[in-house]
Write an enzyme that holds these catalytic residues in place. Structure first.
Site, mmCIF file in Angstrom:
data_model
loop_
_atom_site.group_PDB
_atom_site.id
_atom_site.type_symbol
_atom_site.label_atom_id
_atom_site.label_comp_id
_atom_site.label_asym_id
_atom_site.label_seq_id
_atom_site.Cartn_x
_atom_site.Cartn_y
_atom_site.Cartn_z
ATOM 1 N N SER A 286 0.791 -1.228 0.000
ATOM 2 C CA SER A 286 0.000 0.000 0.000
ATOM 3 C C SER A 286 0.822 1.276 0.000
ATOM 4 O O SER A 286 1.373 1.650 -1.024
ATOM 5 C CB SER A 286 -1.032 0.002 1.118
ATOM 6 O OG SER A 286 -0.694 -0.724 2.205
ATOM 7 N N ASP A 297 8.302 6.763 -11.020
ATOM 8 C CA ASP A 297 7.667 7.415 -12.162
ATOM 9 C C ASP A 297 8.284 8.787 -12.451
ATOM 10 O O ASP A 297 8.347 9.216 -13.605
ATOM 11 C CB ASP A 297 6.166 7.573 -11.932
ATOM 12 C CG ASP A 297 5.385 6.313 -12.310
ATOM 13 O OD1 ASP A 297 6.032 5.289 -12.616
ATOM 14 O OD2 ASP A 297 4.137 6.354 -12.284
ATOM 15 N N LYS A 311 -1.182 -4.098 -3.119
ATOM 16 C CA LYS A 311 -2.396 -3.574 -2.488
ATOM 17 C C LYS A 311 -2.606 -2.142 -2.967
ATOM 18 O O LYS A 311 -2.098 -1.189 -2.396
ATOM 19 C CB LYS A 311 -2.296 -3.600 -0.973
ATOM 20 C CG LYS A 311 -3.573 -3.095 -0.313
ATOM 21 C CD LYS A 311 -3.452 -3.069 1.186
ATOM 22 C CE LYS A 311 -4.743 -2.537 1.789
ATOM 23 N NZ LYS A 311 -4.987 -1.123 1.475
#
Length: 479
Positions: A286, A297, A311
């Site tokens: 998570s 990114d 998750k």
């Protein structure tokens, strides 16, 4: 419908890490009609699946959760008592003595003593074996049973009988509320920093910021961020840490029950002029995945280790009128480049398996070119950083076998298992060497291969090792 005291807390916790048994559903089977209806309204308004109040009509809380949990295991109901435990778990709090326990062939022992804890004040030492808890022998009990006996209400006393250096000692400790340290950092070399984040509690971002700044002042030129085994926590904390490296932009895209995207934004952040490497494994979940996905990114960090848990959902916590609460999955998230995480995970840029091998691989990428691994009965350290390592050395017939993946990482080599030949291929710039399965060369234990150190250093003399008095030391020369 409005709820007294309703509050929404964005979290991405994989699970509540609670010491002691979780209260079973039967404990709240007699919920009031009002509480049942409040849960129904929350689920029908917010759950990401789009389930309606009408679809939940006539169902108990347990039946509503059973219907939803078939596809979403993270939506749950908390009684008042469970909510307190869950909140403590998010903040890394528990009630006990402030000692981390371990288990070996002799029994349960004190593996780590936290600074300023009741354990430290009461005289418990690292390596002490726990013989009795409150007068009850620990013989034949597992680790969780012993830990459960040590935990208890704040301010109460607990008597421990321990064995230290062959002598038995009786210690009386006073339990307290313990806040586990969830961020710690060091300079591993004069220029390589290392920060481990165990979970994203409300103060994790502040501690990270202070730790990062301190390491910078000490001369840090590259950084390893360790998110292995981090189950998640508060999204805001992970978002604030990301803002240390990202000046402006989307931290994560979110998708609610209406497929609407309300991106989590970073504003007023900063950038850093240093390479960053992030460690993930199968238990990184998570908020850990959100942070790793965002930094990668934006080109801030490389990810090293194994594919993460996957998750990709977020929960909100809704307080109910009787002081219970329901935790609801209300959004799924994607990385800034719209890459899905839920059920997919974050794949590493550089795959490395095994705790020791992963850390060595990351440190090597960060600029470290010499390593020392020390293995004692209870501890494994890499350049003085403690590592949780299940793949311990094997000593058989006067020979010492070490996990192949660790040895490959130490010399900067690639490793591949040759199923057909039942052998390990070690590849360096100078070629490939094969270690074939045999009692004298290569062992296979529980799916992990181990190479005889004598055989290994015959081929790779840059590895030096010594094994004496239950201390194994492995060192590599500077390249």
């Amino acid at each position: 419908m409005g709820f007294p005291g309703i509050r929404k807390l964005k979290t991405a916790a994989a699970a509540a890490v609670v010491f002691g048994a979780v209260i079973p559903a039967s404990a709240w089977a007699q919920e009031s009609a009002q509480t049942t209806d409040e849960v129904r309204q929350v689920l029908g308004q917010y759950h990401v699946s789009g389930i309606t109040v009408g679809e939940l009509k006539g169902l108990s809380i347990a039946d509503m959760l059973k219907k939803i949990n078939a596809k979403d295991p993270y939506t749950t109901y908390f009684t008042k008592e469970q909510l307190e435990k869950f909140t403590d778990s998010l903040e890394n709090n528990y009630y006990g003595i402030g000692a981390q326990m371990g288990y070996d062939d002799i029994g349960v022992y004190a593996d780590k003593i936290f600074d300023g804890s009741p354990a430290e004040k009461g005289g418990l030492k690292k390596g002490d074996y726990i013989l009795k808890v409150a007068g009850v022998s620990t013989q034949g009990k597992n680790l969780s049973e012993v830990v459960s006996g040590v935990l208890g209400p704040e301010g109460t006393k607990i008597e421990l009988t321990v064995k230290r250096d062959g002598k038995e000692l009786n210690l009386t400790l006073t339990r307290a509320k313990i806040h586990l340290p969830n961020v710690e950092g060091y300079l591993i070399t004069p220029s390589t920093g290392y920060i481990k984040i165990d979970s994203f509690s409300s103060d994790a971002d502040e501690i990270f910021d202070a730790t990062f700044s301190a390491l910078q002042k000490m001369g840090m030129k590259s950084l390893v961020i360790d998110l292995r085994d981090n189950p998640g926590g508060l999204v805001e904390s992970a978002q604030n840490i990301a803002s240390k490296f990202i000046k402006e932009g989307v931290f994560a895209h979110t998708k609610n029950r209406n497929n609407e995207d309300t991106p989590l934004q970073i504003k007023g952040g900063t950038t850093q002029n240093l390479p960053v490497f992030m460690l993930l494994n199968e238990n990184s979940a998570s908020a850990s995945e959100m942070l790793a996905g965002a930094l990668r990114d934006y080109g801030v960090a490389e990810v090293i280790g194994m594919k993460s848990y996957g998750k990709g959902s977020m929960q909100s916590l809704h307080s109910l009128s009787d002081e219970s609460a329901v935790k609801v999955t209300f959004e799924e998230y994607l990385t800034p480049k719209m890459k899905p995480v839920n059920g997919v995970g974050i794949a590493p840029d550089i795959e490395a398996d095994g705790y020791t091998a992963q850390l060595i691989t990351a440190l090597r990428k960060a600029g470290t070119n010499s390593f020392q691994v020390r293995v004692t009965k209870h501890d494994v350290t890499v350049n003085q950083v403690e590592v949780t390592e299940p793949y311990r050395p094997i000593r058989e017939g006067g020979r010492v076998f070490v996990a192949s993946r660790t040895l490959a990482a130490l010399i900067g080599a690639d490793i591949k298992w040759n199923q057909t030949a039942q052998a390990v291929n070690i590849s360096t710039g100078k070629g490939i060497h094969t270690f074939a399965m045999s009692p004298d060369t290569l062992l296979l234990k529980n799916g992990t291969s181990y190479i005889n150190l004598d055989k290994f250093d015959d081929i790779y003399p840059q590895l030096h090792w010594e094994d004496a008095d239950n201390l194994l030391q492995l060192e590599t020369e500077k390249e």
